[in-house]
Design a protein around this motif. Structure first.
Motif, short mmCIF file in Angstrom:
data_model
loop_
_atom_site.label_atom_id
_atom_site.label_comp_id
_atom_site.label_asym_id
_atom_site.label_seq_id
_atom_site.Cartn_x
_atom_site.Cartn_y
_atom_site.Cartn_z
N VAL A 174 0.83 -1.02 0.08
CA VAL A 174 0.03 -0.06 0.06
C VAL A 174 0.91 1.30 -0.04
O VAL A 174 2.12 1.16 0.66
N PRO A 175 0.59 2.19 -0.76
CA PRO A 175 1.49 3.20 -0.80
C PRO A 175 1.66 4.33 0.43
O PRO A 175 0.62 4.43 1.32
N ASN A 176 2.45 4.72 0.74
CA ASN A 176 2.85 5.44 2.01
C ASN A 176 2.37 6.81 1.71
O ASN A 176 3.36 7.91 1.46
N THR A 177 1.11 7.19 2.13
CA THR A 177 0.59 8.42 1.58
C THR A 177 -0.31 9.10 2.85
O THR A 177 -0.74 10.14 2.67
N ALA A 178 0.08 8.21 4.03
CA ALA A 178 -0.87 8.76 5.12
C ALA A 178 -0.32 10.29 5.58
O ALA A 178 -1.35 10.96 5.90
N TRP A 179 0.83 10.33 5.58
CA TRP A 179 1.37 11.52 5.87
C TRP A 179 0.77 12.83 4.88
O TRP A 179 0.95 14.00 5.41
N LEU A 180 0.20 12.42 3.78
CA LEU A 180 -0.23 13.76 3.15
C LEU A 180 -1.66 13.91 3.12
O LEU A 180 -2.01 14.80 2.53
N ARG A 181 -2.53 13.23 3.95
CA ARG A 181 -3.73 13.54 4.11
C ARG A 181 -3.88 14.75 4.71
O ARG A 181 -3.35 15.46 5.80
#
Lengths: 395, 116
Positions: free
Chosen positions: A242-249
């Protein structure tokens, strides 16, 4: 631009940082990496590194004499971004205000629910994962691999070569079928079985069973939907990433399955590009965004993303080339290019699948759309050249 | 000097692998130049003679690192170290390779026979 921050210190991040320098960027260049390691090559983690043939030093991606004037911030993760002020907040409590941002945070191995904290259950994505798995394989007798993608098939092969009894459980009709198509996936599956891997396809896992040992729970097997229990000393879960994009929410950077980008890697926010496994670039041929989770994708796109960032988005990227994938499983060098799902037919044009040495061409009408080679390196290279230099057709 | 082959039997755009130890690859470029380098990629055991020849560069057939045939230098990962280059001589329409004295940059796990 005076300061560019590359968030992510793996292949895509390192190559984009290098490309920025190659393309004349002279300002401050900061690279942030969540792992404490300098950039290293991941593909061998499931193959030669896991087998013990090569060591950590062999994985280094940087040249010995290399100096692209990078300020490394390793062992800290980016935890948030304010796209308006271009402030990146970090896990150590500090923050950084920059002019340009390259998002290259990659992807994380998907985990199986209800296996958290269970000893003996592994995913394989990072160097630390590989060290942990390698240590366990040394003393284990039975391995069950859940998921027949590239990681699963490679780990199964490596473990078999290390002498373990290996069972590979795949929910689809055959391992790798999603990439190479069913017919050829079955041919490769037969080669795995010949080499001693027990294959269970079309099976769903309901739970990883465990026993209590020395005060903690340790996996002892895998139960399937039909009730079958597969005993295991070690379980490897290879069910995608899964792409590591939680920090961009909430940052203002538009997200879908990954960071949504145009065909040059530009995100919805000017001055911010994304590249590598976390980035879903617009594919004009397919008319949709999609993530390419392959090594060559990160490599080909780093220079494009750097040009997009430095030009403010005015650089026009060349049309994307078909994705090239390689995998080593047992004595098999597997190479694939193109898209099997576009093909109406697949024919073996050289060798015999039963011998583990063949080349297959996938065609849509008369047009070759994909090629698979197993131990056919020279011939495959000729075909790859043909597919990469063919005019791109709009789909 | 190691005799490779008659010039006429290596057309432009083609490569030849010499089974010496370690093996050597001889390339005849589209522009008509001849180059010789170690055949084994410095990253992993792959034959560069099976690679993709373009201009004065060959791309490794497995992982696509490109080596400059003139200098041996590599462009991008996964290979990091240059490949050793050798001198090529043509005499009486026969291609010869003068092997380099420099140590080869072989990949991990690949050794010259008779050496540890």
């Amino acid at each position: 631009m005076n300061t560019v921050c590359v968030v992510g210190a793996s292949l895509a991040g390192l190559l984009t940082a290098r490309a920025l320098r190659d393309q004349g960027y002279e300002g401050r260049l900061v690279v942030i990496g969540e792992e404490r390691h300098r950039p290293y090559d991941r593909p061998p983690l499931s193959k030669d590194f896991l087998k013990g043939v090569i060591g950590e030093a062999d994985l280094a991606l940087e040249d010995d004499g290399e100096d692209p004037r990078i300020e490394w911030r390793l062992g800290v993760a980016a935890t948030g971004l304010d796209a308006v002020s271009r402030r990146i907040t970090l896990s150590d409590g500090t923050s950084l205000v920059v002019d340009g941002i390259v998002i290259a945070t990659g992807a994380a191995a998907r985990t199986l629910p209800r296996t958290e904290g269970l000893r003996g259950v592994h995913t394989l994505r990072t160097l630390d994962d590989a060290h942990a798995l390698r240590a366990e394989l040394e003393s284990a007798g039975r391995l069950v691999v859940i998921g027949g993608g590239f990681i699963g098939a490679e780990v199964a092969a490596t473990a078999r070569e290390l002498g373990l009894g290996v069972t590979l459980v795949e929910s689809g009709p055959a391992p790798l079928a999603g990439v190479v198509g069913l017919t050829m996936a079955q041919a490769i599956a037969a080669l795995h079985e010949q080499r001693g891997v027990r294959l269970i396809a079309g099976a769903r896992v309901t739970e990883v069973t465990a026993t209590e040992r020395a005060g903690s729970l340790r996996a002892d097997g895998v139960r399937l939907e039909d009730g079958t229990h597969l005993p295991a000393d070690v379980v490897v879960v290879g069910i995608g990433a899964v792409p590591n994009t939680a920090w961009l929410r909430g940052s203002g950077v538009e997200l879908g399955d990954g960071v949504l980008c145009d065909e040059g890697g530009g995100t919805s926010v000017p001055g911010i590009v994304a590249v590598g496994d976390c980035a879903a670039w617009w594919d004009p041929a397919q008319g949709r965004h999609h993530r390419i989770e392959h090594w060559t994708g990160a490599r080909q796109r780093a220079a494009v993303a750097a040009a997009t960032l430095l030009s403010g988005g005015t650089a026009r990227p060349a049309p994307p080339r078909p994705a090239y994938i390689w995998s080593d499983q047992f004595d098999m060098k597997i190479q694939f290019i193109g898209r099997a799902d576009e093909a109406d037919t697949v024919t073996v044009e050289e060798g015999d699948p039963a011998d583990g040495r063949f080349l297959a061409v996938y065609r849509q009408a008369d047009r070759p759309v994909a090629v698979l080679g197993v131990n056919q390196v020279r011939l495959f290279t000729r075909w790859r050249r043909q597919l990469e230099t063919m005019p791109v057709q709009a789909g | 000097m190691i005799p490779a082959c008659p010039l006429a039997s290596l057309p432009r755009g083609e490569a030849l692998r010499l089974d010496v130890d370690p093996p050597i690859a001889v390339f005849h470029t589209d522009d008509g130049d001849l180059f010789a380098i170690d055949d084994t990629c410095t990253h992993q055991d792959a034959s560069l003679a099976d690679g993709w020849l373009e201009g004065c560069e060959v791309e490794c057939p497995l992982h696509a690192s490109r080596f400059d045939l003139r200098t041996g230098m590599v462009d991008a990962p996964p290979a990091k170290r240059p490949v050793r280059t050798h001198q090529v001589v043509v005499e009486d329409d026969v291609i010869y390779v003068v092997p380099s004295d420099a140590p080869p940059n072989l990949p991990p796990g690949v050794t010259v026979k008779g050496q540890a």
